[in-house]
Design an enzyme around this catalytic site. Sequence first.
Site, PDB file in Angstrom:
ATOM      1  N   TYR A  93       0.811  -1.220   0.000  1.00 29.40           N
ATOM      2  CA  TYR A  93       0.000   0.000   0.000  1.00 29.40           C
ATOM      3  C   TYR A  93       0.836   1.258   0.000  1.00 29.40           C
ATOM      4  O   TYR A  93       2.047   1.216   0.221  1.00 29.40           O
ATOM      5  CB  TYR A  93      -1.011  -0.012   1.148  1.00 29.40           C
ATOM      6  CG  TYR A  93      -0.490   0.402   2.513  1.00 29.40           C
ATOM      7  CD1 TYR A  93       0.208  -0.472   3.326  1.00 29.40           C
ATOM      8  CD2 TYR A  93      -0.735   1.689   2.989  1.00 29.40           C
ATOM      9  CE1 TYR A  93       0.651  -0.086   4.579  1.00 29.40           C
ATOM     10  CE2 TYR A  93      -0.299   2.088   4.250  1.00 29.40           C
ATOM     11  CZ  TYR A  93       0.393   1.197   5.041  1.00 29.40           C
ATOM     12  OH  TYR A  93       0.827   1.582   6.270  1.00 29.40           O
TER      13      TYR A  93
ATOM     14  N   ARG B 163       7.509   3.607  -5.292  1.00 23.67           N
ATOM     15  CA  ARG B 163       7.707   2.831  -4.057  1.00 23.67           C
ATOM     16  C   ARG B 163       6.710   1.681  -3.975  1.00 23.67           C
ATOM     17  O   ARG B 163       7.045   0.587  -3.533  1.00 23.67           O
ATOM     18  CB  ARG B 163       7.598   3.746  -2.829  1.00 23.67           C
ATOM     19  CG  ARG B 163       7.996   3.038  -1.537  1.00 23.67           C
ATOM     20  CD  ARG B 163       8.083   3.979  -0.365  1.00 23.67           C
ATOM     21  NE  ARG B 163       6.773   4.494   0.026  1.00 23.67           N
ATOM     22  CZ  ARG B 163       6.577   5.389   0.997  1.00 23.67           C
ATOM     23  NH1 ARG B 163       7.621   5.877   1.665  1.00 23.67           N
ATOM     24  NH2 ARG B 163       5.374   5.802   1.292  1.00 23.67           N
TER      25      ARG B 163
ATOM     26  N   LYS C 270       6.473  -1.654   1.830  1.00 24.91           N
ATOM     27  CA  LYS C 270       5.303  -1.150   2.571  1.00 24.91           C
ATOM     28  C   LYS C 270       4.161  -2.127   2.310  1.00 24.91           C
ATOM     29  O   LYS C 270       3.428  -2.006   1.334  1.00 24.91           O
ATOM     30  CB  LYS C 270       4.963   0.258   2.090  1.00 24.91           C
ATOM     31  CG  LYS C 270       4.050   1.018   3.011  1.00 24.91           C
ATOM     32  CD  LYS C 270       4.056   2.491   2.650  1.00 24.91           C
ATOM     33  CE  LYS C 270       2.993   3.260   3.409  1.00 24.91           C
ATOM     34  NZ  LYS C 270       3.198   3.289   4.855  1.00 24.91           N
TER      35      LYS C 270
ATOM     36  N   GLU D 264      13.422   3.671  12.518  1.00 21.76           N
ATOM     37  CA  GLU D 264      12.394   4.640  12.117  1.00 21.76           C
ATOM     38  C   GLU D 264      11.268   4.600  13.137  1.00 21.76           C
ATOM     39  O   GLU D 264      11.305   3.825  14.094  1.00 21.76           O
ATOM     40  CB  GLU D 264      11.863   4.281  10.721  1.00 21.76           C
ATOM     41  CG  GLU D 264      11.258   2.873  10.686  1.00 21.76           C
ATOM     42  CD  GLU D 264      10.798   2.425   9.297  1.00 21.76           C
ATOM     43  OE1 GLU D 264      10.468   3.266   8.460  1.00 21.76           O
ATOM     44  OE2 GLU D 264      10.753   1.200   9.085  1.00 21.76           O
TER      45      GLU D 264
HETATM   46  N1  PMP Z   1       8.230   4.593   7.942  1.00 28.31           N
HETATM   47  C1  PMP Z   1       7.119   3.842   8.001  1.00 28.31           C
HETATM   48  C2  PMP Z   1       7.188   2.477   8.594  1.00 28.31           C
HETATM   49  C3  PMP Z   1       5.907   4.342   7.484  1.00 28.31           C
HETATM   50  O1  PMP Z   1       4.794   3.598   7.523  1.00 28.31           O
HETATM   51  C4  PMP Z   1       5.872   5.655   6.947  1.00 28.31           C
HETATM   52  C5  PMP Z   1       4.574   6.208   6.418  1.00 28.31           C
HETATM   53  N2  PMP Z   1       4.378   5.824   5.095  1.00 28.31           N
HETATM   54  C6  PMP Z   1       7.051   6.398   6.912  1.00 28.31           C
HETATM   55  C7  PMP Z   1       8.222   5.838   7.421  1.00 28.31           C
HETATM   56  C8  PMP Z   1       7.079   7.776   6.313  1.00 28.31           C
HETATM   57  O2  PMP Z   1       6.980   7.676   4.917  1.00 28.31           O
HETATM   58  P1  PMP Z   1       6.378   8.839   4.014  1.00 28.31           P
HETATM   59  O3  PMP Z   1       7.214  10.054   4.255  1.00 28.31           O
HETATM   60  O4  PMP Z   1       6.502   8.323   2.630  1.00 28.31           O
HETATM   61  O5  PMP Z   1       4.957   9.034   4.445  1.00 28.31           O
END
Ligand code: PMP
Length: 292
Positions: free
Chosen positions: A33, A52, A151, A184
């Site tokens: 997703y 992505r 993701k 993260e």
């Molecule tokens: N890390 C994880 C595990 C996430 O789910 C997200 C949200 N998509 C992010 C980092 C931040 O990614 P983005 O800046 O693309 O929203």
Amino acid sequence: MGVVVLMNGKPVAPAAATVSVFDRGFLYGDSVYEVIRTYDGVPFEVHAHLERLDGSATRIGMRLPVSQAALTEEVAAAVALADLPEAYIRIVVTRGSGEIGLDPSLAVDPVRLMIVKPLTPPGSEAYTDGVRISVPAVRRNHKLALDPAAKTGNYLNSILALAEARRRGAYEAVILDHRGLVTEGSTSNVFAVLGDRLLTPPLDTGLLAGITRGVVLKIAPQAGLRPLEVPLAVDTLLGADEVMLTSTSREVLPVVEVDDEPIGAGTPGPAYRRLRAAFAEYVAAHNADRTR
Ligand code: PMP
């Protein structure tokens, strides 16, 4: 119109938008997703998000059922139909349904969903006061087990980490890898400011390549910061001048406390304010490019 749901490209009333109990996304989290947002109605960095999505699919041995060009058109159509001031766009592609069993070859047709709804960014106090984060005992999936770079619909690792952080009264978790290095957040990337350096863990630590992370690394020099992708120990985070989280819906969010330890002065700092301004400039330029 408000909430819009497309199933395999066709609008469906949200209440009637259901998937089969045999769908592998439902049974196993066997899906990928993306979450995209709009600024002034323009989907932000849609190409990077769809790249992505494609990469996530490849990582789990799935192929997207339609081209990125077709998905881009679907995003535009769904956003137009929703007609919202700002939209949250979720794209889900599951491997589909079939006879129950783990073997991916049992899946028949992939199912693709798009949900467009009003965007709900954090309240303004999160930006003025900053947020508290916590380091849970739960560790990030090892990238050789389930690579966090994909993701997927399997977010239990993040759910468990966030639940632990929330039990401690924190807004977000900062998840460590098996070695104890920062990876993260549960749905965000993490940055630390030390002097004029803007540090964030490298992708090979095993984390999602956040789209906002990528933008922030790009614009850091405009905010007077030197971006550096380096392994980050918890102590570095605790001793940083400033800490920030990034994600699509949060943009850049200041962190003022990690597990009851204040970060820097314990208030959002100057590097955060400069990055936030640079981010707003980037968004304005992004949209000017699209509408020119
Ligand atoms: N890390 C994880 C595990 C996430 O789910 C997200 C949200 N998509 C992010 C980092 C931040 O990614 P983005 O800046 O693309 O929203």
